[in-house]
Every structure is written in structure tokens, then in C-alpha cells.
Design an enzyme around this catalytic site. Structure first.
Site, PDB file in Angstrom:
ATOM      1  N   GLY A 238       0.824  -1.211   0.000  1.00 24.51           N
ATOM      2  CA  GLY A 238       0.000   0.000   0.000  1.00 24.51           C
ATOM      3  C   GLY A 238       0.854   1.255   0.000  1.00 24.51           C
TER       4      GLY A 238
ATOM      5  N   ASP B 126       0.084  -0.775  13.202  1.00 22.42           N
ATOM      6  CA  ASP B 126       0.524  -2.057  12.640  1.00 22.42           C
ATOM      7  C   ASP B 126       0.788  -3.112  13.723  1.00 22.42           C
ATOM      8  OD1 ASP B 126       0.339  -1.017  10.102  1.00 22.42           O
ATOM      9  OD2 ASP B 126       2.455  -0.445   9.998  1.00 22.42           O
TER      10      ASP B 126
ATOM     11  N   LYS C  83      -6.420  -3.038   5.873  1.00 25.32           N
ATOM     12  CA  LYS C  83      -4.982  -3.316   5.721  1.00 25.32           C
ATOM     13  C   LYS C  83      -4.818  -4.506   4.754  1.00 25.32           C
ATOM     14  CE  LYS C  83      -3.462  -0.112   8.463  1.00 25.32           C
ATOM     15  NZ  LYS C  83      -2.740   1.029   7.870  1.00 25.32           N
TER      16      LYS C  83
HETATM   17  C1  S3P Z   1       2.669   3.397   6.484  1.00 26.48           C
HETATM   18  C2  S3P Z   1       1.563   3.958   7.057  1.00 26.48           C
HETATM   19  C3  S3P Z   1       0.511   3.183   7.710  1.00 26.48           C
HETATM   20  C4  S3P Z   1       0.980   1.782   8.065  1.00 26.48           C
HETATM   21  C5  S3P Z   1       1.710   1.128   6.921  1.00 26.48           C
HETATM   22  C6  S3P Z   1       2.923   1.950   6.527  1.00 26.48           C
HETATM   23  C7  S3P Z   1       3.671   4.275   5.808  1.00 26.48           C
HETATM   24  O1  S3P Z   1      -0.593   3.071   6.837  1.00 26.48           O
HETATM   25  O2  S3P Z   1      -0.110   0.981   8.458  1.00 26.48           O
HETATM   26  O3  S3P Z   1       2.133  -0.172   7.278  1.00 26.48           O
HETATM   27  O4  S3P Z   1       4.799   3.812   5.560  1.00 26.48           O
HETATM   28  O5  S3P Z   1       3.337   5.430   5.542  1.00 26.48           O
HETATM   29  P1  S3P Z   1      -1.749   4.183   6.778  1.00 26.48           P
HETATM   30  O6  S3P Z   1      -1.170   5.426   6.241  1.00 26.48           O
HETATM   31  O7  S3P Z   1      -2.782   3.598   5.858  1.00 26.48           O
HETATM   32  O8  S3P Z   1      -2.245   4.321   8.185  1.00 26.48           O
END
Ligand code: S3P
Length: 445
Positions: free
Chosen positions: A105, A329, A356
Site C-alpha cells: 500500500g 501495525d 490493511k
Molecule cells: C505506512 C503507514 C501506515 C501503516 C503502513 C505503513 C507508511 O498506513 O499501516 O504499514 O509507511 O506510511 P496508513 O497510512 O494507511 O495508516
């Protein structure tokens, strides 16, 4: 005995409890969030970036491949020291094929900010089954407010996405969620945009992008009271040396394992303790975990320490509100800790876990309940009755790395044999997880 078995389709992790006690000193792989950002900023900066301690997991590999496809030179990811030869913010080339963010993501959302702001270039972006089902509207909508042209499945909500880069205009975006991916996407789009771009979030999310953008030469204003960040557009980035600390999200598995496994004492060296990430330490200490921070120092703009954990009697607690983005996380492994704590632990305000890599609320409740846990799913969290005796059982990772590793730590403390199917998912963020698990338990194996 701990065994990782390759079956015809996947890997099964088998853990037979032998009343382990965990002993030893370990180091953990580099921080995933910082690794992605170092590769991306290195790729769009001018000159050379040297990354030390890069996470060699599947997710950063996806980022590296995407930026290589757009012209950045990145040395082979077979050593933790990686050299990126940047091509400048406007130098990203139209890739010849679809960019594949895999399971990541962070790769897809942060990259979209950069792609949307590359005038007149066309990009198509996709990912694996999990990523194609995750919401992209949270970044597509603010980018469209900036003037981006993005099309995707389900009225632009899901990948595959097609982007035609534009000259964007700066906005002040009030994000409805505390998400570092949303914040970073807009800041990266703002980097290429004339004037100022501001993001305000309801609570503070991880600030690695802000720290690294500044280190690479960007101009940022940060208002800590309102959780707002403003970036000045059209500033030039210059290659840097980035030293990636160990990932506190990976350390979390050993912190919980050390706390709940009797007669354990272990030290995890070189862990990033950026305050936007240390919710897990506060939550575990609130539960009575015996954790000490030693040798605190700062490495390339990020605070670091060695963490020592000893087994202790845990008590339940309530986790809600502003701490949630600071341990988002780590909630799956916290759910494991809560099964061993006295009393009922409540986790609230964590509906983000439903989008997630898997629906982590549903999956943790289902899988741990198979082991005899007593977990009730709430719309935005979990209610976990503690002091249960877990029994070994056959479970599935749902191809979610943090689920695979959380269930392994539960299995270590369950009676009998635990089997985790599709356990290879751990290599997304922690390719050496099973090796370390074997090492920590080896003196009793
Ligand atoms: C992350 C932000 C978080 C986290 C992901 C990594 C990042 O997600 O859960 O594992 O590196 O910016 P969200 O921005 O969707 O909260």
C-alpha cells in the site's frame, strides 16, 4: 521444534511447543516505512543516495522495481547497502509497462502522488489481489482536488489505476483519517507543484516523510498543535546517505514474545523509536511489560535505542484514541499479548485495520479463537478476555505478513502443535523472521 515446510503451493510454519524460554540478543531488519521513502526520494533526487540497512523484504523490492521501470538506477537488493542514482523530480520516465506495487500500500499510495504530478506522462499501476481490493480513493480524491487525472476500477476507488500526469495546484487538504500514506502522497504531489500544499490530519501519523524530505532539501513547515504539514513546491532534492534503523513494527513480535514467554530475557538492538511509532512501547508498559530502553541515540535524523524485554505478568488495558495511529501495525500482536493478560483488553478506534493487507480485526479474532482465545469483534476494534490457555491449531495467514508472525508468537505459547498456512507472507516485511525465531528458541530445541 520449529519448522518451515515448503508444500506444493506455499509454506507452512509448524511450531510444537516445548515450554520455550527466549534468550539472546538480536537485530531486526530495517524499517519498512523508511526503506520505501529512501528508495523513492533517492530516485527523484539529483545525485547519489546511499541507503544503509535497507529492508530487503518484498515490499521495498516492489518500490525499487517501480522506480527502476521509470529510469532510476538502483543497485541490486542483495545487500543492505544500496545505491540509488536519482534522476531528478521531473526525470521520471513513462514506464513501458504497468507498474506493479505487489502487496505494498505504501508503494502505491506514495507513488501516486509523484505520478499525478508528472505533466503529460502516462502511468498504469496495479498490485496483488489484496492491494487491488484496498481503498485508493483516500489518495485519488485529494489528488483530483489538486487537478490530477486518475481513473480506476469501481469509479476510481481501486487499482488498476491509470494516471495522466498534470501540472497540479496546491491545496489545503483536511484528511478525515490519520494516515501517513495519505499525508505523504499529498506532500510528494506538492513537491512538484507551484506554491504551497498543506495537509492537516486529525491525529499525528508517522512523520518519516517529513524528516526525510527535509534531509533531502525540501522546505516544510510543521504545526504540531494542529497536525499540519506544509510543503513548498518546486524545491530541488539532493541525494543523501540514509541510515535505516530497525523496524519497531518487527521488534514488536519479540517484545510481546519476550513478555509472555516464561523465563525469557532478550535484547533487540538498533530499533527506531521515532515518537510517532512508539505507541507499542507505551501500550505494553501500560500492561506491565518489563521493557527498558538502552543506549538511546540519533542516527541520520531518526531516534534509535536497544530494547530489553523480560517476561512479566501482564494486565489488561484499553487502547483507543490518539495512540492508535502510533501503533496501528502492532494491533495484531497486541491482541496476542492481551490473551495472556489478566482482565479484558479493549481496543477501539481501529477501524482502519479492516482495510490493511487483510481485515486484521476479523482475521485475528477468527484465528485466535480457533486456538481457544475469547475475542469479540467490535465494529472498530476487539474485546479480548485474557488469562486463556491457547491450544495449537491449524491457521492461515490470509497472506498478511503481520498476521503470519502474530500467530507464530501465539503458537509459541500454545499447548501442542500450531500450523500456520501461507506463512511465507512474513517475507513482505521480515524475510528472516523464522531464522530469528529458531535462534531465540534454539537452546531448548
Ligand atoms: C505506512 C503507514 C501506515 C501503516 C503502513 C505503513 C507508511 O498506513 O499501516 O504499514 O509507511 O506510511 P496508513 O497510512 O494507511 O495508516
Amino acid at each position: 521444534m520449529i519448522n518451515l515446510i515448503q508444500t506444493s503451493q506455499d509454506h507452512q510454519l509448524i511450531i510444537e511447543n516445548k515450554a520455550y524460554s527466549l534468550q539472546g540478543k538480536i537485530s531486526i531488519p530495517g524499517d519498512k516505512s523508511i526503506s520505501h521513502r529512501a528508495l523513492m526520494l533517492g530516485a527523484i533526487a539529483s545525485g547519489k543516495t546511499i541507503i544503509k540497512g535497507l529492508l530487503l523484504g518484498e515490499d521495498p523490492r516492489s518500490t525499487a522495481q517501480c522506480f527502476q521501470a521509470m529510469g532510476a538506477k538502483i543497485s541490486q537488493l542483495n545487500s543492505e547497502e544500496v545505491i540509488v542514482t536519482g534522476i531528478g523530480e521531473e526525470g521520471l520516465q513513462e514506464p513501458l509497462n504497468i507498474l506493479d506495487a505487489g502487496n505494498s500500500g505504501t508503494t502505491m499510495r506514495l507513488m501516486l502522488g509523484l505520478l499525478a504530478s508528472q505533466p503529460n506522462k502516462f502511468f498504469a499501476v496495479t498490485g496483488d489481489d489484496s492491494l487491488r481490493s484496498r481503498p485508493m480513493s483516500r489518495v485519488v480524491q485529494p489528488l483530483q482536488q489538486m487537478g490530477a487525472i486518475i481513473y480506476g476500477r469501481n469509479t476510481n476507488k481501486n487499482a488498476p489505476l491509470a494516471v495522466i500526469g498534470q501540472n497540479l495546484k496546491g491545496i489545503h487538504y483536511h484528511s478525515p483519517i490519520a494516515s501517513a500514506q495519505v499525508k505523504s502522497c499529498i506532500l510528494l504531489a506538492g513537491l512538484m507543484t507551484e506554491g504551497k500544499t498543506t495537509v492537516t490530519e486529525p491525529a499525528l501519523s508517522r512523520d518519516h516523510s517529513e524528516r526525510m524530505l527535509r534531509a533531502f532539501g525540501a522546505t516544510l513547515e510543521i504545526d504540531v498543535d494542529t497536525h499540519s504539514v506544509t510543503i513548498e513546491g518546486k524545491t530541488k532534492l539532493y541525494g543523501q546517505t540514509v541510515i535505516v534503523p530497525g523496524d519497531i513494527s518487527s521488534a514488536a513480535f519479540w517484545l510481546v514474545a519476550g513478555a509472555i514467554t516464561p523465563n525469557s530475557e532478550l535484547t533487540i538492538e538498533n530499533v527506531g523509536i521515532n515518537p510517532t511509532r512508539t505507541g507499542i512501547l507505551e501500550a505494553l508498559m501500560m500492561m506491565g511489560a518489563d521493557i527498558t530502553l538502552e543506549n538511546k541515540r540519533e542516527t541520520a535524523g531518526e531516534p534509535v535505542a536497544d530494547l530489553k524485554v523480560k517476561s512479566s505478568k501482564l494486565k489488561a488495558c484499553t487502547i483507543e484514541g490518539a495512540i492508535i495511529p502510533r501503533l496501528i501495525d502492532e494491533i495484531p500482536i497486541l491482541a496476542v499479548a492481551a490473551c495472556f493478560a489478566e482482565g479484558t483488553t479493549i481496543i477501539k478506534d481501529a477501524e482502519e485495520l479492516r482495510v490493511k493487507e487483510s481485515d486484521r480485526l476479523a482475521v485475528m479474532a477468527t484465528e485466535l479463537n480457533k486456538m481457544g482465545a475469547n475475542i469479540t469483534e467490535l465494529p472498530d476494534g476487539l474485546e479480548i478476555m485474557g488469562s486463556v490457555t491457547l491450544k495449537g491449531s491449524e491457521m492461515d495467514s490470509y497472506t498478511d505478513h503481520r498476521i503470519a508472525m502474530s500467530l507464530a508468537i501465539a503458537g509459541l505459547n500454545a499447548k501442542g502443535k500450531t500450523t500456520i498456512n501461507r506463512a511465507q507472507a512474513a517475507s513482505i516485511s521480515y524475510p528472516t523472521f523464522v531464522k530469528t525465531l529458531k535462534y531465540l528458541t534454539s537452546h531448548r530445541d
